[in-house]
Write a protein that holds these residues in place. Structure first.
Motif, PDB file in Angstrom:
ATOM      1  N   PRO A 314      -3.853  -7.545  14.649  1.00  0.00           N
ATOM      2  CA  PRO A 314      -4.229  -6.646  13.556  1.00  0.00           C
ATOM      3  C   PRO A 314      -3.157  -5.596  13.282  1.00  0.00           C
ATOM      4  O   PRO A 314      -2.434  -5.176  14.190  1.00  0.00           O
ATOM      5  N   SER A 315      -3.061  -5.173  12.039  1.00  0.00           N
ATOM      6  CA  SER A 315      -2.191  -4.072  11.646  1.00  0.00           C
ATOM      7  C   SER A 315      -2.800  -3.422  10.412  1.00  0.00           C
ATOM      8  O   SER A 315      -3.647  -3.999   9.748  1.00  0.00           O
ATOM      9  N   MET A 316      -2.358  -2.209  10.128  1.00  0.00           N
ATOM     10  CA  MET A 316      -2.904  -1.467   8.985  1.00  0.00           C
ATOM     11  C   MET A 316      -1.778  -0.761   8.252  1.00  0.00           C
ATOM     12  O   MET A 316      -0.741  -0.423   8.843  1.00  0.00           O
ATOM     13  N   ILE A 317      -1.999  -0.510   6.959  1.00  0.00           N
ATOM     14  CA  ILE A 317      -1.043   0.254   6.164  1.00  0.00           C
ATOM     15  C   ILE A 317      -1.656   1.617   5.838  1.00  0.00           C
ATOM     16  O   ILE A 317      -2.634   1.706   5.101  1.00  0.00           O
ATOM     17  N   TYR A 318      -1.080   2.661   6.400  1.00  0.00           N
ATOM     18  CA  TYR A 318      -1.472   4.048   6.108  1.00  0.00           C
ATOM     19  C   TYR A 318      -0.234   4.767   5.553  1.00  0.00           C
ATOM     20  O   TYR A 318       0.640   5.140   6.311  1.00  0.00           O
ATOM     21  N   TYR A 319      -0.098   4.838   4.221  1.00  0.00           N
ATOM     22  CA  TYR A 319      -1.067   4.632   3.168  1.00  0.00           C
ATOM     23  C   TYR A 319      -0.379   3.846   2.066  1.00  0.00           C
ATOM     24  O   TYR A 319       0.813   4.028   1.828  1.00  0.00           O
ATOM     25  N   THR A 320      -1.119   3.007   1.370  1.00  0.00           N
ATOM     26  CA  THR A 320      -0.525   2.165   0.341  1.00  0.00           C
ATOM     27  C   THR A 320      -0.211   2.938  -0.936  1.00  0.00           C
ATOM     28  O   THR A 320       0.564   2.462  -1.768  1.00  0.00           O
ATOM     29  N   LYS A 321      -0.807   4.116  -1.087  1.00  0.00           N
ATOM     30  CA  LYS A 321      -0.646   4.877  -2.325  1.00  0.00           C
ATOM     31  C   LYS A 321      -0.631   6.373  -2.008  1.00  0.00           C
ATOM     32  O   LYS A 321      -1.589   6.894  -1.436  1.00  0.00           O
ATOM     33  N   PRO A 322       0.441   7.108  -2.379  1.00  0.00           N
ATOM     34  CA  PRO A 322       0.456   8.563  -2.190  1.00  0.00           C
ATOM     35  C   PRO A 322      -0.623   9.230  -3.040  1.00  0.00           C
ATOM     36  O   PRO A 322      -1.124   8.639  -4.004  1.00  0.00           O
ATOM     37  N   LEU A 323      -0.965  10.468  -2.705  1.00  0.00           N
ATOM     38  CA  LEU A 323      -2.047  11.141  -3.410  1.00  0.00           C
ATOM     39  C   LEU A 323      -1.776  11.313  -4.907  1.00  0.00           C
ATOM     40  O   LEU A 323      -2.689  11.202  -5.722  1.00  0.00           O
TER      41      LEU A 323
END
Length: 376
Positions: A314-323
């Motif tokens: 498993p892996s995650m993307i933090y974050y795909t979109k800036p605020l």
């Protein structure tokens, strides 16, 4: 393999956790029970501040502080652009305007130079009144409070430390949740110190602020819950969650912080020179809510994530979109040109499995897969 293995942690402390939960059930004090007060005292002692006030979640923790400070329409609150939505959300929820600040490439945290530039620009425009800075201790690493506190002092701004991911981190020996005028954290299950549901806490040395927050979190109560002196909310940490957290806090202090930093060292030893690895500057200590690497570009990042998925890693993307790119903030009409680092990071970051119960053999499995991908 789990991204953050809560099951392994539970099995390790099953007897203590089950016993603590059962005691609450036996006593039937499910709201504002003794365990809540005990936990607040233990947390305040650990962090080193006078007051710890628990509440329903980390987002409401920030909201309660901003409401207690009277933040409202016409106020400007400075928030890092590369973080979870909640940090900007609470500002808008109070009617104020979030001013997004780009971050540092190495630490992922608010860039103090760009922060001061944003403050000066806001003052010169004259449309909003600068009031608060909300630095985020992203991925477990405290923000640069040395510079941020000096900037806040120069412009007479309050600091609200968002330590939702940072609990356990340190800067110059001072613990996360002790910086600024108030601080908040989250006990969401995947956080460094997590419960078995939602939960949060506020930390401060300000007696008057603590009194107002304790009132706001229980319907604006005065002397008792039927004496309401202000309009508040219902935001309490339930006793069962406090019982779980009391057990977990001991584990967190006794070995989990150290263990997760050993995992960080193992990852770094194996990945250095192949990908950009996390950097912990001198005088800093991270609680490693996430272990985040950087790839060459978005294409390589996405291909690696898929490669790992095929190997059941498993892996995650933090974050795909800036605020500033979130649809909810389009009304601010912000330009990509002002946020080059945040945009670049969102295209290149990938977080790997990280928790205190990760075995060295699992680290080997993850890193060998990454090296195989990079070298092919």
């Amino acid at each position: 393999m789990e991204f953050r293995d809560l099951r392994a942690q539970y099995q390790y402390y099953k007897t203590e956790i089950d016993s603590s939960i059962q005691q609450v059930i036996n006593n039937t004090q499910f709201i504002e029970g003794k365990e809540v007060n005990d936990l607040e005292e233990q947390l305040s002692n650990y962090v080193g501040v006078k007051h710890c006030i628990t509440c329903a979640n980390g987002t409401e923790a920030m909201t309660l502080v901003l409401r207690a400070w009277g933040i409202q329409a016409g106020d400007a609150v400075f928030v890092p652009n590369f973080t979870f939505f909640a940090t900007g959300e609470v500002v808008s929820y109070c009617g104020a305007t979030p001013i997004f600040v780009d971050v540092c490439w190495d630490t992922f945290n608010m860039d103090p130079i760009k922060l001061e530039q944003a403050i000066v620009k806001t003052i010169q425009e004259g449309k909003l009144k600068p009031k608060v800075i909300i630095p985020v201790d992203l991925f477990g690493l405290p923000a640069d409070y040395g510079q941020i506190e000096e900037i806040a002092k120069n412009y007479q701004l309050s600091i609200l430390e968002d330590a939702a991911q940072g609990f356990g981190g340190q800067f110059k020996g001072k613990k996360a949740c002790s910086f600024g005028h108030a601080a908040t954290t989250s006990f969401f299950p995947a956080k460094p110190l997590g419960c078995y549901g939602d939960g949060g806490a506020i930390f401060t040395n300000d007696d008057a602020l603590a009194e107002v927050i304790r009132s706001l979190k229980i319907h604006g109560k005065g002397n008792d819950k039927y004496d309401n002196v202000r309009v508040g909310v219902n935001s309490r940490l339930d006793t069962l969650q406090a019982a779980v957290l009391k057990v977990k806090l001991k584990a967190f202090i006794n070995h989990e912080l150290q263990d997760v930093n050993e995992i960080y060292k193992l990852y770094n030893e194996r990945l250095a020179g192949y990908v950009e690895i996390p950097i912990i500057p001198n005088d800093y200590f991270s609680s490693f809510a996430q272990y985040t690497i950087k790839l060459k570009d978005e294409n390589e990042r996405n291909q690696l994530q898929e490669y790992l998925r095929q190997k059941n890693i498993p892996s995650m993307i933090y974050y795909t979109k800036p605020l500033h790119r979130q649809a909810a903030f389009t009304y601010l009409k912000l330009e990509d040109l002002d946020y080059p680092v945040s945009i670049n990071l969102s295209q290149r970051v990938l977080s790997l499995p990280m928790h205190p119960y990760l075995k060295e053999a699992e680290v080997d499995l993850v890193t060998e897969a990454i090296l195989q991908f990079i070298q092919d």
